[in-house]
Design a protein around this motif. Structure first.
Motif, PDB file in Angstrom:
ATOM      1  N   THR A   5      20.295 -27.125   2.710  1.00  0.00           N
ATOM      2  CA  THR A   5      19.019 -27.518   3.310  1.00  0.00           C
ATOM      3  C   THR A   5      17.832 -26.949   2.536  1.00  0.00           C
ATOM      4  OG1 THR A   5      19.085 -25.645   4.831  1.00  0.00           O
ATOM      5  CG2 THR A   5      19.997 -27.726   5.636  1.00  0.00           C
ATOM      6  N   TYR A   6      18.084 -25.981   1.651  1.00  0.00           N
ATOM      7  CA  TYR A   6      17.038 -25.353   0.840  1.00  0.00           C
ATOM      8  C   TYR A   6      16.889 -25.990  -0.540  1.00  0.00           C
ATOM      9  CZ  TYR A   6      17.253 -21.387   4.162  1.00  0.00           C
ATOM     10  OH  TYR A   6      17.218 -20.586   5.275  1.00  0.00           O
ATOM     11  N   ILE A   7      17.696 -26.988  -0.859  1.00  0.00           N
ATOM     12  CA  ILE A   7      17.646 -27.609  -2.190  1.00  0.00           C
ATOM     13  C   ILE A   7      16.226 -28.085  -2.495  1.00  0.00           C
ATOM     14  CG2 ILE A   7      18.471 -29.580  -3.578  1.00  0.00           C
ATOM     15  CD1 ILE A   7      20.603 -27.466  -3.295  1.00  0.00           C
ATOM     16  N   ASN A   8      15.787 -27.830  -3.727  1.00  0.00           N
ATOM     17  CA  ASN A   8      14.461 -28.192  -4.241  1.00  0.00           C
ATOM     18  C   ASN A   8      13.323 -27.430  -3.572  1.00  0.00           C
ATOM     19  OD1 ASN A   8      15.380 -30.003  -6.219  1.00  0.00           O
ATOM     20  ND2 ASN A   8      15.620 -31.584  -4.661  1.00  0.00           N
ATOM     21  N   GLN A   9      13.646 -26.291  -2.960  1.00  0.00           N
ATOM     22  CA  GLN A   9      12.623 -25.434  -2.372  1.00  0.00           C
ATOM     23  C   GLN A   9      12.687 -24.060  -3.033  1.00  0.00           C
ATOM     24  OE1 GLN A   9      11.920 -25.724   1.908  1.00  0.00           O
ATOM     25  NE2 GLN A   9      13.736 -27.043   1.993  1.00  0.00           N
ATOM     26  N   LYS A  10      11.580 -23.337  -2.938  1.00  0.00           N
ATOM     27  CA  LYS A  10      11.499 -21.996  -3.519  1.00  0.00           C
ATOM     28  C   LYS A  10      12.200 -21.005  -2.602  1.00  0.00           C
ATOM     29  CE  LYS A  10       8.084 -19.034  -5.780  1.00  0.00           C
ATOM     30  NZ  LYS A  10       6.650 -18.882  -6.057  1.00  0.00           N
ATOM     31  N   VAL A  11      13.138 -20.242  -3.196  1.00  0.00           N
ATOM     32  CA  VAL A  11      13.890 -19.244  -2.435  1.00  0.00           C
ATOM     33  C   VAL A  11      13.789 -17.888  -3.111  1.00  0.00           C
ATOM     34  CG1 VAL A  11      15.549 -20.898  -1.479  1.00  0.00           C
ATOM     35  CG2 VAL A  11      16.068 -19.735  -3.632  1.00  0.00           C
ATOM     36  N   LEU A  12      14.051 -16.843  -2.327  1.00  0.00           N
ATOM     37  CA  LEU A  12      14.136 -15.485  -2.842  1.00  0.00           C
ATOM     38  C   LEU A  12      15.569 -15.018  -2.614  1.00  0.00           C
ATOM     39  CD1 LEU A  12      11.730 -12.613  -2.708  1.00  0.00           C
ATOM     40  CD2 LEU A  12      13.971 -12.221  -1.730  1.00  0.00           C
ATOM     41  N   VAL A  13      16.175 -14.460  -3.664  1.00  0.00           N
ATOM     42  CA  VAL A  13      17.547 -13.965  -3.584  1.00  0.00           C
ATOM     43  C   VAL A  13      17.537 -12.480  -3.905  1.00  0.00           C
ATOM     44  CG1 VAL A  13      19.855 -14.115  -4.603  1.00  0.00           C
ATOM     45  CG2 VAL A  13      18.507 -16.199  -4.299  1.00  0.00           C
ATOM     46  N   THR A  69      23.342 -10.971  -1.812  1.00  0.00           N
ATOM     47  CA  THR A  69      23.271 -10.288  -0.525  1.00  0.00           C
ATOM     48  C   THR A  69      22.559 -11.152   0.499  1.00  0.00           C
ATOM     49  OG1 THR A  69      23.188  -8.149  -1.627  1.00  0.00           O
ATOM     50  CG2 THR A  69      22.445  -8.210   0.640  1.00  0.00           C
ATOM     51  N   ILE A  70      21.418 -11.732   0.089  1.00  0.00           N
ATOM     52  CA  ILE A  70      20.619 -12.546   1.010  1.00  0.00           C
ATOM     53  C   ILE A  70      19.868 -13.610   0.220  1.00  0.00           C
ATOM     54  CG2 ILE A  70      18.585 -11.039   0.948  1.00  0.00           C
ATOM     55  CD1 ILE A  70      18.353 -11.562   3.998  1.00  0.00           C
ATOM     56  N   CYS A  71      19.646 -14.751   0.860  1.00  0.00           N
ATOM     57  CA  CYS A  71      18.883 -15.835   0.249  1.00  0.00           C
ATOM     58  C   CYS A  71      18.033 -16.463   1.351  1.00  0.00           C
ATOM     59  CB  CYS A  71      19.824 -16.885  -0.350  1.00  0.00           C
ATOM     60  SG  CYS A  71      18.970 -18.285  -1.100  1.00  0.00           S
ATOM     61  N   GLY A  72      16.730 -16.574   1.093  1.00  0.00           N
ATOM     62  CA  GLY A  72      15.843 -17.144   2.106  1.00  0.00           C
ATOM     63  C   GLY A  72      14.697 -17.914   1.496  1.00  0.00           C
ATOM     64  N   LEU A  73      14.092 -18.763   2.310  1.00  0.00           N
ATOM     65  CA  LEU A  73      12.945 -19.555   1.865  1.00  0.00           C
ATOM     66  C   LEU A  73      11.725 -18.682   1.632  1.00  0.00           C
ATOM     67  CD1 LEU A  73      13.085 -22.718   4.140  1.00  0.00           C
ATOM     68  CD2 LEU A  73      13.602 -22.578   1.712  1.00  0.00           C
ATOM     69  N   VAL A  74      10.899 -19.093   0.687  1.00  0.00           N
ATOM     70  CA  VAL A  74       9.660 -18.398   0.372  1.00  0.00           C
ATOM     71  C   VAL A  74       8.493 -19.207   0.931  1.00  0.00           C
ATOM     72  CG1 VAL A  74       8.133 -17.708  -1.531  1.00  0.00           C
ATOM     73  CG2 VAL A  74      10.596 -17.346  -1.714  1.00  0.00           C
ATOM     74  N   ASP A  75       7.574 -18.541   1.609  1.00  0.00           N
ATOM     75  CA  ASP A  75       6.329 -19.160   2.033  1.00  0.00           C
ATOM     76  C   ASP A  75       5.456 -19.225   0.782  1.00  0.00           C
ATOM     77  OD1 ASP A  75       3.672 -19.628   2.870  1.00  0.00           O
ATOM     78  OD2 ASP A  75       4.000 -18.590   4.778  1.00  0.00           O
ATOM     79  N   GLU A  76       5.393 -20.388   0.163  1.00  0.00           N
ATOM     80  CA  GLU A  76       4.740 -20.512  -1.146  1.00  0.00           C
ATOM     81  C   GLU A  76       3.254 -20.188  -1.104  1.00  0.00           C
ATOM     82  OE1 GLU A  76       5.998 -23.417  -4.004  1.00  0.00           O
ATOM     83  OE2 GLU A  76       7.538 -24.132  -2.599  1.00  0.00           O
ATOM     84  N   GLU A  77       2.573 -20.541  -0.038  1.00  0.00           N
ATOM     85  CA  GLU A  77       1.146 -20.241   0.066  1.00  0.00           C
ATOM     86  C   GLU A  77       0.913 -18.734   0.099  1.00  0.00           C
ATOM     87  OE1 GLU A  77      -2.271 -21.075   3.325  1.00  0.00           O
ATOM     88  OE2 GLU A  77      -1.028 -22.799   2.776  1.00  0.00           O
ATOM     89  N   LEU A  78       1.691 -18.044   0.920  1.00  0.00           N
ATOM     90  CA  LEU A  78       1.593 -16.590   1.005  1.00  0.00           C
ATOM     91  C   LEU A  78       1.992 -15.947  -0.317  1.00  0.00           C
ATOM     92  CD1 LEU A  78       1.157 -13.983   2.640  1.00  0.00           C
ATOM     93  CD2 LEU A  78       3.544 -14.173   3.379  1.00  0.00           C
ATOM     94  N   ASP A  79       3.062 -16.440  -0.932  1.00  0.00           N
ATOM     95  CA  ASP A  79       3.554 -15.895  -2.191  1.00  0.00           C
ATOM     96  C   ASP A  79       2.504 -15.989  -3.303  1.00  0.00           C
ATOM     97  OD1 ASP A  79       5.922 -14.771  -3.606  1.00  0.00           O
ATOM     98  OD2 ASP A  79       5.755 -16.607  -4.785  1.00  0.00           O
ATOM     99  N   LYS A  80       1.789 -17.103  -3.360  1.00  0.00           N
ATOM    100  CA  LYS A  80       0.753 -17.291  -4.379  1.00  0.00           C
ATOM    101  C   LYS A  80      -0.439 -16.371  -4.162  1.00  0.00           C
ATOM    102  CE  LYS A  80       1.841 -22.069  -5.454  1.00  0.00           C
ATOM    103  NZ  LYS A  80       1.426 -23.476  -5.323  1.00  0.00           N
TER     104      LYS A  80
END
Length: 98
Positions: A5-13, A69-80
């Motif tokens: 479900t995360y394909i083509n989205q920015k993730v943090l591992v 260990t963990i993989c999750g979606l990144v809030d791109e607006e906050l990340d930038k």
């Protein structure tokens, strides 16, 4: 939950050895092997380290599922909005049990 479900989205591992990788998830499988594009490794330095934190560009990056260990979606607006070179913190350390 499947990472598909995360394909083509920015993730943090976060890896077993404590590395922090951010990139676009382009592929995964049933044993959580993942392929990231536009991958950046964030090296966060401790507060008392005079050297600033850095981001190392790795581009295409393949990770074995047993190293994640963990993989999750990144809030791109906050990340930038964050200047990662000014962020300081303690090392995560290894999660590997020997």
């Amino acid at each position: 939950m499947s990472l598909s479900t995360y394909i083509n989205q920015k993730v943090l591992v976060i890896t077993v050895d404590g590395r922090t990788l951010v990139g676009k998830l382009i592929s995964c499988d049933q044993v959580t092997n993942v392929v990231l594009a536009e991958t950046v490794e964030r090296v966060i330095r401790p507060a008392d380290d005079p050297e600033g934190s850095t981001e190392l560009e790795h581009g295409l990056f393949i990770l074995r599922g047993d190293n994640i260990t963990i993989c999750g979606l990144v809030d791109e607006e906050l990340d930038k909005s964050i200047d990662w070179t000014k962020v300081h913190g303690e090392e995560i350390g290894s999660t590997k049990h020997v």
